[in-house]
Design a protein around this motif. Structure first.
Motif, PDB file in Angstrom:
ATOM      1  N   HIS A 160      -5.464  -6.595  10.188  1.00 33.05           N
ATOM      2  CA  HIS A 160      -5.528  -6.478   8.938  1.00 33.05           C
ATOM      3  C   HIS A 160      -4.782  -5.730   8.066  1.00 33.05           C
ATOM      4  N   ARG A 161      -3.697  -6.004   8.396  1.00 28.47           N
ATOM      5  CA  ARG A 161      -2.983  -5.053   7.576  1.00 28.47           C
ATOM      6  C   ARG A 161      -1.456  -4.610   8.201  1.00 28.47           C
ATOM      7  N   PRO A 188      -0.030   0.747   3.080  1.00 22.42           N
ATOM      8  CA  PRO A 188      -0.233   0.095   3.633  1.00 22.42           C
ATOM      9  C   PRO A 188      -0.294  -1.588   2.632  1.00 22.42           C
ATOM     10  N   GLN A 231      -2.627  -5.158   2.980  1.00 19.83           N
ATOM     11  CA  GLN A 231      -3.423  -6.052   3.119  1.00 19.83           C
ATOM     12  C   GLN A 231      -3.559  -7.048   3.138  1.00 19.83           C
ATOM     13  N   ARG A 232      -4.252  -7.607   4.364  1.00 18.58           N
ATOM     14  CA  ARG A 232      -4.249  -8.891   5.097  1.00 18.58           C
ATOM     15  C   ARG A 232      -4.943  -9.792   3.508  1.00 18.58           C
TER      16      ARG A 232
END
Length: 333
Positions: free
Chosen positions: A40-41, A54, A56-57
């Motif tokens: 997811h990231r 990070p 993020q998706r």
């Protein structure tokens, strides 16, 4: 193509990226590497600062949709939120997305070419370094000569440096300044096409920013005076002494220049001549020494020592010695 498919394709290509690969953002030219690829990231580490971030998706999904919402499947990089250009850089790893920095766009294309990867980590996989190349630039040659001249003299106190050495330093600095200014202008012309919306672009040594300078030039005198008169301003309020006409008047009157001008004389040094032949000879010698500068080679080290000793002997024989110093040495003998 749904985003979920594109996302997993992107993750696959991110996983295949070499550990040492460095990406660069398209707007601020900030360098970073991928430290972890998750479902997811994607985690990135900035090269020039101790910071992990990070990506993020969901943010990738938003960018994906904005690109596809456009009729041409292109999205202007200037419309990205602040600090969002790493998303665009990572997206360029996808085989269907590319960044056109000159046009300031990220686009989806069947024929997408290139990525924002600066280094793929495979060039030195066998341990071999690429050979050093000499740039074909005037500033390189001038800077090389200047560096050599600086290394030959103690610069802590310029008053102790001999006059001929100061002349060499001055002319070398002048050459470097001129050639550096020429190259600086060429680089600035290219950078202007890559800088957007006054955003600073950072490199290892600093940052640059697009800016503008407003310049004014008066229209012809009659146009200006007529416009001011029409606005209620008398001509005498804006007219002034014309320097060219004053100089013409000096030629036909008995007035001296000091009667009409405040004169201040400033002494300065300017470069009068350059011995190009000597420069080229010295420069070629420096290039030959650089090409052979292998610190681990004993024969090269010995040769360099012999060259240095010979240069010192030549300098001693050709340098000026006072009569007192000469007689003192003779008496000691």
């Amino acid at each position: 193509m749904p985003f979920s498919v594109s996302w997993h394709t992107l993750l696959d290509h991110a996983d295949e990226l070499a550990d040492k690969a460095t990406l660069v953002t398209p707007l601020t030219h900030t360098e970073f590497r991928l430290s972890d690829v998750q479902e997811h990231r994607i985690i990135i580490d900035y090269v020039q600062k101790d910071e992990t971030r990070p990506l993020q998706r969901e943010q990738f999904k938003t960018l994906f949709r904005r690109i596809q919402d456009e009729p041409t499947n292109e999205f202007e990089l200037d419309r990205l939120p602040p600090d969002a250009d790493p998303y665009a850089a990572v997206f360029s790893l996808h085989p269907r997305f590319e960044i056109d920095e000159d046009a300031g766009l990220i686009r989806e294309s069947e024929d997408a070419l290139g990525t924002q990867v600066l280094e793929d980590g495979t060039a030195d996989s066998d341990g071999d370094e690429e050979p050093r190349q000499e740039p074909d630039l005037q500033v390189y040659s001038d800077a090389l000569l200047l560096t050599d001249t600086l290394e030959r003299h103690e610069m802590a106190d310029l008053t102790d440096v001999e006059t001929d050495a100061l002349v060499n330093l001055y002319t070398s600095l002048s050459d470097v300044q001129r050639s550096a200014d020429d190259l600086r202008k060429e680089i600035a012309d290219v950078l202007l096409s890559r800088l957007h919306h006054d955003r600073p672009v950072s490199g290892q040594f600093g940052s640059v920013q697009r800016t503008s300078r407003r310049q004014r030039t008066l229209k012809d005198e009659e146009t200006v005076l007529n416009a001011l008169e029409a606005a209620g301003i008398d001509r005498d309020q804006v007219t002034s002494v014309d320097r060219d006409k004053v100089d013409d008047a000096l030629e036909v009157t008995d007035l001296s220049e000091s009667d009409l001008y405040e004169i201040e004389t400033t002494e300065y040094v300017r470069k009068a001549d350059v011995d190009e032949e000597t420069k080229e000879t010295r420069l070629q010698g420096l290039k030959d020494r650089l090409a052979a500068s292998d610190e681990d080679n004993e024969e090269v080290q010995q040769l360099q020592a012999e060259i240095e000793e010979l240069e010192n002997r030549i300098e001693e024989l050709t340098s000026f010695s006072s009569g007192t110093a000469y007689h003192t040495e003779t008496q000691r003998g």
